[in-house]
Write a protein that holds these residues in place. Sequence first.
Motif, PDB file in Angstrom:
ATOM      1  N   LEU A   5      55.238  42.509  87.278  1.00 12.97           N
ATOM      2  CA  LEU A   5      56.573  43.050  87.015  1.00 12.97           C
ATOM      3  C   LEU A   5      57.328  43.131  88.330  1.00 12.97           C
ATOM      4  N   VAL A   7      61.133  44.102  89.893  1.00 15.83           N
ATOM      5  CA  VAL A   7      62.459  44.674  89.668  1.00 15.83           C
ATOM      6  C   VAL A   7      63.393  44.162  90.766  1.00 15.83           C
ATOM      7  N   LYS A   9      66.387  43.906  93.225  1.00 15.28           N
ATOM      8  CA  LYS A   9      67.126  44.968  93.905  1.00 15.28           C
ATOM      9  C   LYS A   9      68.632  44.728  93.941  1.00 15.28           C
ATOM     10  N   TYR A  22      60.184  38.001  96.711  1.00 22.41           N
ATOM     11  CA  TYR A  22      59.360  39.073  96.154  1.00 22.41           C
ATOM     12  C   TYR A  22      57.882  38.700  96.059  1.00 22.41           C
ATOM     13  N   LEU A  42      62.642  37.782  80.891  1.00 16.26           N
ATOM     14  CA  LEU A  42      63.579  38.886  81.057  1.00 16.26           C
ATOM     15  C   LEU A  42      63.924  39.377  79.651  1.00 16.26           C
ATOM     16  N   HIS A  43      63.674  40.654  79.380  1.00 17.11           N
ATOM     17  CA  HIS A  43      63.895  41.223  78.038  1.00 17.11           C
ATOM     18  C   HIS A  43      63.156  40.420  76.963  1.00 17.11           C
ATOM     19  N   GLN A  56      68.610  45.204  89.176  1.00 15.51           N
ATOM     20  CA  GLN A  56      67.884  45.950  88.136  1.00 15.51           C
ATOM     21  C   GLN A  56      67.263  45.067  87.058  1.00 15.51           C
ATOM     22  N   ASP A  57      67.371  43.738  87.186  1.00 19.60           N
ATOM     23  CA  ASP A  57      66.627  42.857  86.274  1.00 19.60           C
ATOM     24  C   ASP A  57      65.139  43.169  86.394  1.00 19.60           C
ATOM     25  N   GLU A  58      64.489  43.326  85.268  1.00 17.82           N
ATOM     26  CA  GLU A  58      63.038  43.532  85.256  1.00 17.82           C
ATOM     27  C   GLU A  58      62.376  42.226  84.813  1.00 17.82           C
ATOM     28  N   VAL A  60      59.323  39.789  84.226  1.00 17.72           N
ATOM     29  CA  VAL A  60      57.891  39.815  83.919  1.00 17.72           C
ATOM     30  C   VAL A  60      57.344  38.394  84.019  1.00 17.72           C
TER      31      VAL A  60
END
Length: 301
Positions: A5, A7, A9, A22, A42-43, A56-58, A60
Amino acid sequence: MNELLIVIKENGPRIDKALTTYLPDYTRSQIQQWLKEGVVFLHGQPLKANYKVKAQDEIVICIPEPETLDLKPENLDLEIVYEDEDVAVVNKPQGMVVHPSAGHSHGTLVNGLLYQLNNLSTINDVLRPGIVHRIDKDTSGLLMVAKNDAAHESLASQLKNKTSLRKYVALVHGNITHEKGTIEAPIGRSKVNRKMQAIREDGKLAVTHFTVLERFGDFTLVELQLETGRTHQIRVHMQYIGFPLAGDPTYGPKKTLTGNGQFLHAKLLGFTHPRTKDKMVFEAPLPEIFEKTLKNLRKKD
């Protein structure tokens, strides 16, 4: 399967470039491969490589389990045309797969390279060390091999920027009446047979130049120069213009010349040396079965 995961920035560039920041332990090539495989989400939706990240995109990433194929050095007596501390050039015989995959765990070019060369680049996955570009199993001829990652990046960049030189010789069905031509037609995976490629409007740009070398009535010998390097490009392009390769019932007629697969040979390879910047050009003679077939056609002509 290992799930990561991340996130994001701040708003930024394309996701493949952003993730290299990252994930410093992974190369951009590896990240791009994950995107192709659809394991970056994403989502809950798989992302494409052109997605630009937002704060703030999470993200995976479901990293697949590594292949369980056992990659072993094998003495395959490969013909190494040239070798130094950075690069090697190998003349691949017909019938040899370039790297291991399902159903081809041994006897590949990579198995032989591991035995004969002291180093290979690590940029591609563990099953493709040193491999910068490929040719089909039943295509013979020259391939450049990277012995370290810096050399790999340089050679791959030359392929991408179309500054390397790759010339092939092919024997095709039919009598090509004009002396030269250029085929520009996009190539993508066939919708009918997933193991084949086809001309598709939504495919990737593909450009092949050809020159007639010799005519034999029902067959023509041509030299081809690749501007792009799509899977099965020459085979698909020559089929598209009505002159499929001899010995290739996959893309041409079932009744064809007998050989060791398609009559296609990567004859000439040129590139700029990654370290010295010298222009390097190599040439490999046609395989014996190819030369014998041409002699027989000349006798009939």
